[in-house]
Design a protein around this motif. Sequence first.
Motif, short mmCIF file in Angstrom:
data_model
loop_
_atom_site.label_atom_id
_atom_site.label_comp_id
_atom_site.label_asym_id
_atom_site.label_seq_id
_atom_site.Cartn_x
_atom_site.Cartn_y
_atom_site.Cartn_z
N ILE A 57 1.02 -1.06 -0.44
CA ILE A 57 -0.20 0.03 -0.06
C ILE A 57 1.33 1.46 0.05
O ILE A 57 0.63 2.36 -0.70
N SER A 58 1.85 1.39 0.11
CA SER A 58 2.81 2.70 0.51
C SER A 58 3.09 2.38 -0.60
O SER A 58 3.65 3.69 -1.11
N LEU A 59 3.81 1.46 -1.31
CA LEU A 59 4.34 1.57 -2.43
C LEU A 59 3.37 2.27 -3.89
O LEU A 59 3.43 3.17 -4.63
N ASP A 60 1.89 2.26 -3.10
CA ASP A 60 0.38 2.64 -4.64
C ASP A 60 0.75 4.12 -3.79
O ASP A 60 1.08 4.81 -4.67
N LEU A 61 0.85 4.58 -2.65
CA LEU A 61 0.85 6.04 -2.39
C LEU A 61 1.71 7.07 -2.85
O LEU A 61 1.94 7.73 -3.64
N PHE A 62 3.31 6.35 -2.22
CA PHE A 62 4.16 6.95 -3.19
C PHE A 62 4.71 7.28 -4.91
O PHE A 62 5.18 8.33 -5.27
#
Length: 435
Positions: free
Chosen positions: A243-248
């Motif tokens: 989910i953090s990959l998608d965020l950044f």
Amino acid sequence: MSSNSSNAAAPDPSPEAAASRKGWGGALRHPAFLRYWLARILSMGALQIQAVAAGWAIYDRTGSTMNLGLIGLAQFLPSVGLVLVTGHVADRLDRRMIITTCVMVEAVAMALTGVVLASPGLPVGLVYAAVMLFGAARAFEGPASSALLPNLVPKADFPNAVAISSSAMQVAGVLGPALGGVLYAAFHNGVFGVGAGFLVLAGLVVAGISAPSRAVTRAPVSWDGILGGIRYIRHQSIVLGAISLDLFAVLLGGATALLPALARDQFSADAGLLGLTGPMLLGVMRGAPGAGAILVGLALAAWPLKRRVGPIMLSCVGVFGLATIVFGLTHSPAIAVLSLLVMGAVDMVSVFVRQTLVQLGTPDEMRGRVSAVSGLFIGASNQLGEFESGLTASWLGTELAVVVGGIGTVAVVALWCVLFPALRRADRLDWNAPA
């Protein structure tokens, strides 16, 4: 996976194998899921109509890319303030009731947006207030909707349901912007009434869903319970990495907020190559990522990923960044639309892997809270990304802002390969989360 068993008739328990056997029909055999799917199309179609119409109207009225970014910021801020509440509500109340109520509130907010934009005497700032109301309703709807889906189909059909549900979003992503562009060109602010009607119909469809009963938490509200989703994600490296990959990546590489400016300025001279101009060109560009995602979503529904899901996800996000760079550099509408198609196609793979990993690895009694945190990350990548795009464009210019964002996305993928080795090595969708 061996097929030998003491019970020869026992099915392969693998979700991927079951979905692969059933193809597109796996999740579609369940009436409750069909209603959910239809409601998603209507709801997301209304959202896309609003995005196209409001973006074009505000940019045409103010000529400011910063104002385009403020639309995304206004929609995102409520999800930040409510993130600890929305997930807890989704785990304690009837999720169908939450969704129905929220889409009705969204219909009111969309109608108010149309009224403000149709009234020259009213300040544009009132649009942001209506968008914030819309964002607050979606902040409650998102976790309830994500958490409801696993209750509508057997676990074996869940990857298939994710692919089909995501395809529904992309169908709306294609038809909604195109319809929004055509209706805005013909009727201007009357298009918001159409979007509000879609939302009312979506609420009625969700109200009729018959889902299996589930255990609902009735324990007293506590900080330990409210923070459970954050604590769970923090301790699951694969979930946090996904989910953090998608965020950044999308925070940096998302360029959709700038499409009104690009359609009117960067591609206006050559728009005749496609026979489109103004808001109609914007509608096609806004829908192009959805068209690419639909094709990939249908393929994933029939032939879901089975192995090496982590490396595939990381590779697709990298391609998303490269396609963003091409989009920022070109002045050809045809190449721009092709780049957007590629961006949508690879993003669909990333969405499919992320949603399946998160939902299959989360206990049902925590899905609302985990979905709320995941939704905050996604909202940050989309709505906050729109603000970032508008701000960067006001500093660097529209074209350079898009290119720099694409480069940033590629850099994020390289960094995440180092920071989250568990995600890089993730092999199957039906992973077993540590206790």
